[in-house]
Scaffold this active site. Structure first.
Site, short mmCIF file in Angstrom:
data_model
loop_
_atom_site.label_atom_id
_atom_site.label_comp_id
_atom_site.label_asym_id
_atom_site.label_seq_id
_atom_site.Cartn_x
_atom_site.Cartn_y
_atom_site.Cartn_z
N SER A 163 38.72 33.12 46.02
CA SER A 163 39.53 33.36 47.23
C SER A 163 40.58 32.29 47.52
CB SER A 163 38.65 33.54 48.49
OG SER A 163 38.00 34.79 48.50
N ASP B 296 41.95 36.57 37.49
CA ASP B 296 41.59 37.92 37.03
C ASP B 296 42.46 38.33 35.84
OD1 ASP B 296 40.40 40.42 37.06
OD2 ASP B 296 41.30 41.08 38.94
N ASP C 238 41.54 25.75 32.57
CA ASP C 238 41.58 27.21 32.44
C ASP C 238 40.15 27.71 32.18
OD1 ASP C 238 41.94 29.84 31.68
OD2 ASP C 238 43.32 29.37 30.03
N ASN D 225 39.27 41.92 42.46
CA ASN D 225 39.43 42.70 43.69
C ASN D 225 38.49 43.90 43.61
OD1 ASN D 225 40.91 45.06 42.49
ND2 ASN D 225 42.38 43.44 42.02
N1 AR6 Z 1 41.33 29.35 35.35
C1 AR6 Z 1 40.81 28.83 36.49
N2 AR6 Z 1 41.34 29.03 37.71
C2 AR6 Z 1 42.45 29.78 37.78
C3 AR6 Z 1 43.07 30.38 36.65
C4 AR6 Z 1 42.46 30.13 35.39
N3 AR6 Z 1 42.96 30.63 34.25
N4 AR6 Z 1 44.16 31.07 37.07
C5 AR6 Z 1 44.25 30.92 38.42
N5 AR6 Z 1 43.22 30.14 38.84
P1 AR6 Z 1 43.22 33.97 42.50
P2 AR6 Z 1 41.66 35.08 44.75
C6 AR6 Z 1 42.88 29.69 40.21
O1 AR6 Z 1 44.50 34.32 43.18
O2 AR6 Z 1 42.32 34.17 45.72
C7 AR6 Z 1 43.83 38.75 41.79
O3 AR6 Z 1 45.01 39.47 41.67
C8 AR6 Z 1 43.94 29.75 41.27
O4 AR6 Z 1 44.82 28.62 41.18
O5 AR6 Z 1 43.08 34.22 41.04
O6 AR6 Z 1 40.17 35.27 44.84
C9 AR6 Z 1 42.60 39.64 41.95
O7 AR6 Z 1 42.74 40.85 41.23
C10 AR6 Z 1 43.09 29.68 42.54
O8 AR6 Z 1 42.74 28.33 42.85
O9 AR6 Z 1 41.95 34.72 43.21
C11 AR6 Z 1 42.55 39.87 43.43
O10 AR6 Z 1 43.40 40.91 43.84
C12 AR6 Z 1 41.81 30.42 42.13
O11 AR6 Z 1 41.85 30.53 40.70
C13 AR6 Z 1 43.03 38.57 44.00
O12 AR6 Z 1 43.88 37.99 43.00
C14 AR6 Z 1 41.67 31.82 42.71
O13 AR6 Z 1 42.96 32.41 42.79
C15 AR6 Z 1 41.89 37.61 44.25
O14 AR6 Z 1 42.37 36.48 44.93
#
Ligand code: AR6
Length: 179
Positions: free
Chosen positions: A123, A40, A16, A30
């Site tokens: 992403s 996020d 995390d 975003n």
């Molecule tokens: N620590 C580390 N990695 C994490 C955590 C955490 N606590 N939680 C999730 N991940 P995403 P995106 C991972 O969807 O694709 C949001 O709603 C997750 O498993 O968080 O860039 C924003 O507001 C994945 O491998 O980001 C945007 O609208 C990685 O972080 C949108 O999502 C990125 O997943 C951005 O999408």
């Protein structure tokens, strides 16, 4: 796993990112910068309302750019918010935009005297970027900067699941082709 470059090192970790003991954590946000799910949501939840308050006055953020706020209640002094591309088919400039997220985040970090920072897999969640391609772009872009520039000494990639960790591990151990 870890790899050294001329001026710093990349470290891969599972877990995390809100718990990272670094100067700055990067948020995969975003363009509104007003919160969301995934990493996020986790950063805003762990860091408290001060981060959102600071985001409100920034006027959003373009895809591929990065903006900095307080780290609120996190250990990290700063959160750097970057907006990754939504992956469509790989022909819409996605690779360049994703590389730009890493470059701009490190440039903003450097301007603020950051020495250690942590990135999530930008992403690779909601935005649908294939982890093998994203990992290759991430480690090559960050590695090039650590090879060329003095300032940031440690970049962690904090990866939330085994698939993404495996993809980044492969990218870091080989001279990857990012296409
Ligand atoms: N620590 C580390 N990695 C994490 C955590 C955490 N606590 N939680 C999730 N991940 P995403 P995106 C991972 O969807 O694709 C949001 O709603 C997750 O498993 O968080 O860039 C924003 O507001 C994945 O491998 O980001 C945007 O609208 C990685 O972080 C949108 O999502 C990125 O997943 C951005 O999408």
């Amino acid at each position: 796993m870890e790899r050294r470059f001329a001026h710093g090192r990349i470290v891969l970790a599972k877990g995390d990112i809100t718990l990272a003991r670094v100067d700055a954590v990067v948020n995969a946000a975003n363009s509104s910068l007003l919160g969301g799910g995934g990493v996020d949501g986790a950063i805003h939840q762990a860091g408290g309302p001060g981060i959102l308050e600071a985001c409100r006055v920034l006027g959003g953020c373009e895809t591929g750019d990065a903006k900095i706020t307080t780290g609120g209640d996190l250990y990290a002094r700063y959160v750097i918010h970057t907006v990754g591309p939504v992956f469509k088919d790989g022909t819409q400039g996605e690779a360049e935009l994703l590389a730009s997220c890493y470059r701009r985040s490190m440039a903003v970090a450097r301007e603020h005297g950051v020495v250690s920072m942590a990135f999530p897999a930008i992403s690779c969640g909601v935005f649908g970027y294939p982890a093998d391609l994203a990992g290759c772009i991430a480690v090559n872009t960050v590695g090039d900067i650590l090879e060329a520039e003095v300032g940031i000494e440690q970049v962690q990639f904090v990866l939330f699941n085994d698939t993404v960790y495996g993809a980044f591990e492969e990218a870091l151990s080989g001279a990857g082709d990012c296409t």
